[in-house]
Design a protein around this motif. Structure first.
Motif, PDB file in Angstrom:
ATOM      1  N   GLY A  93      60.333  65.626 112.543  1.00  0.00           N
ATOM      2  CA  GLY A  93      60.379  66.677 111.536  1.00  0.00           C
ATOM      3  C   GLY A  93      60.567  68.048 112.153  1.00  0.00           C
ATOM      4  O   GLY A  93      60.463  68.231 113.371  1.00  0.00           O
ATOM      5  N   GLY A  94      60.840  69.028 111.290  1.00  0.00           N
ATOM      6  CA  GLY A  94      61.080  70.386 111.757  1.00  0.00           C
ATOM      7  C   GLY A  94      59.935  71.347 111.493  1.00  0.00           C
ATOM      8  O   GLY A  94      59.884  72.432 112.066  1.00  0.00           O
ATOM      9  N   GLY A  95      59.035  70.973 110.575  1.00  0.00           N
ATOM     10  CA  GLY A  95      57.853  71.794 110.323  1.00  0.00           C
ATOM     11  C   GLY A  95      58.045  72.933 109.348  1.00  0.00           C
ATOM     12  O   GLY A  95      57.193  73.817 109.267  1.00  0.00           O
ATOM     13  N   THR A  96      59.143  72.921 108.583  1.00  0.00           N
ATOM     14  CA  THR A  96      59.370  73.975 107.584  1.00  0.00           C
ATOM     15  C   THR A  96      59.724  73.339 106.256  1.00  0.00           C
ATOM     16  O   THR A  96      60.843  72.878 106.052  1.00  0.00           O
ATOM     17  CB  THR A  96      60.509  74.920 108.015  1.00  0.00           C
ATOM     18  N   GLU A  97      58.761  73.301 105.337  1.00  0.00           N
ATOM     19  CA  GLU A  97      59.003  72.780 103.999  1.00  0.00           C
ATOM     20  C   GLU A  97      59.211  73.942 103.033  1.00  0.00           C
ATOM     21  O   GLU A  97      58.342  74.798 102.888  1.00  0.00           O
ATOM     22  CB  GLU A  97      57.812  71.940 103.520  1.00  0.00           C
ATOM     23  N   ILE A  98      60.367  73.970 102.389  1.00  0.00           N
ATOM     24  CA  ILE A  98      60.645  74.985 101.384  1.00  0.00           C
ATOM     25  C   ILE A  98      61.408  74.352 100.226  1.00  0.00           C
ATOM     26  O   ILE A  98      62.022  73.290 100.366  1.00  0.00           O
ATOM     27  CB  ILE A  98      61.458  76.166 101.946  1.00  0.00           C
ATOM     28  N   THR A  99      61.368  75.009  99.080  1.00  0.00           N
ATOM     29  CA  THR A  99      62.124  74.524  97.937  1.00  0.00           C
ATOM     30  C   THR A  99      63.601  74.860  98.101  1.00  0.00           C
ATOM     31  O   THR A  99      63.975  75.763  98.870  1.00  0.00           O
ATOM     32  CB  THR A  99      61.631  75.149  96.625  1.00  0.00           C
ATOM     33  N   ASN A 100      64.433  74.156  97.359  1.00  0.00           N
ATOM     34  CA  ASN A 100      65.859  74.476  97.385  1.00  0.00           C
ATOM     35  C   ASN A 100      66.118  75.889  96.870  1.00  0.00           C
ATOM     36  O   ASN A 100      67.061  76.558  97.315  1.00  0.00           O
ATOM     37  CB  ASN A 100      66.645  73.467  96.553  1.00  0.00           C
TER      38      ASN A 100
END
Length: 337
Positions: free
Chosen positions: A251-258
């Motif tokens: 994973g990249g560690g950055t969760e954001i909405t579209n």
């Protein structure tokens, strides 16, 4: 058997002219991955619309690189190409969800039957490692928390169902035949050389041209973003130390909405929300993906190094500076991932 990363290895990389594959090939041949360079590398790529021979231009003259145009679902070609390689890194796949909803036959042929041809041939020739590159989409959607590697597969699109099938087949070859298979499942990749059908390059290239971009539904779908170069580094770690029969999350560690992603891209391209057109949501659109990367972090020391802010800004700059690469590819209509 643990390798000193890529030293002394001869690699067969399927789909090596595609987005993630080309970045891995270039890094493996240029000394950008952990450990010494590999001894030799063969790319096997069908060169569909998503494969681009130009992606390999930076290493095209490298004497350790061999390129073969061919289909992984063709047993004759695979039987000619695979012998003599120590490991297979299997990127080749049909990957676009919208395309799979419209027509799924190619996804089943390439992702499942093609993987079966590779597995069977690798078994016959005794490869030391078969690294099967997969996706978080095989799990479906998760409202809260994160999946670990024991989570149940619950795919919601023809694409993710085909990838789930190939994952299970690969692991079955380990359990049944002892083939040293390692499965990786990654979050959404971004970076240079990604085909403009995918959400970030699709939005960036349209915004650079002063055009509108389509945003599915309310834009609340959440994705974790992984820079392609961090992904390639993690794959090198798995080639060296991934345990056969195991699955690892990257994973990249950055969760954001579209919607948040869209806002960042608007800011980076100097556009505003008048450039965004809401469109009807995709059928079976997964709401949120989230991977727990504890396993690969503890066992192999993986951690993403490229921050999303830095990586996204560099990606936008790359597309702004490489119109000659993407303009011939951007005629295919596409929507956000």
């Amino acid at each position: 058997m643990r390798r000193d990363y890529l030293v002394g290895m001869r690699l067969l990389v399927t789909g090596g002219a595609g987005f993630i594959g080309c970045r891995f090939v270039r890094a493996a041949l240029s000394g950008e991955l952990p450990g010494p360079n590999c001894d030799g590398l063969t790319v096997l790529d069908k060169l569909t619309y998503a494969g681009n021979r130009r992606n390999l231009d930076p290493v095209a003259a490298n004497p350790r690189l061999r390129f073969v145009r061919g289909d992984i679902a063709d047993p004759r070609i695979v039987a000619e190409v695979l012998p003599g390689h120590d490991a297979v890194v299997h990127f080749a796949a049909e990957t676009h969800v919208d395309r799979s909803i419209r027509a799924d036959a190619d996804f089943l042929t390439t992702n499942v039957l093609g993987t079966r041809v590779l597995l069977e041939t690798a078994l016959r020739h005794g490869v030391e490692k078969f690294l099967h590159v997969s996706t978080d989409e095989v799990y479906g959607s998760i409202p809260a928390g994160s999946w670990d590697e024991s989570a149940r597969l619950d795919p919601n699109s023809p694409y993710s169902a085909a990838k789930a099938g190939s994952d299970m087949l690969a692991l079955a070859y380990h359990r049944t035949h002892g083939l040293p298979v390692v499965v990786s499942r990654c979050s959404n990749n971004y970076g240079p050389n990604q085909h403009p059908e995918k959400v970030i390059p699709h939005f960036v290239t349209r915004l650079l041209d002063g055009r509108t971009v389509p945003l599915y539904g309310d834009g609340g779908n959440v994705r974790d973003w992984l820079h392609v170069d961090d992904h390639c580094r993690a794959l090198a770690l798995l080639l060296a130390g991934g345990r056969p029969g195991e699955t690892y999350h990257i994973g990249g560690g950055t969760e954001i909405t579209n919607r948040e992603l869209t806002g960042r891209l608007l800011a980076l391209t100097g556009r505003d929300w008048s450039s965004v057109v809401p469109v009807e949501d995709r059928k079976g659109h997964d709401r949120r993906y989230s991977l727990d990367i504890t396993k690969i972090s503890r066992e192999l020391g993986y951690a993403p190094r490229i921050t999303f802010a830095d990586g996204l800004a560099a990606t936008v700059s790359w597309y702004a500076e490489h119109r000659g690469w993407w303009e011939p590819l951007s005629t295919t209509p596409a929507l956000a991932s």
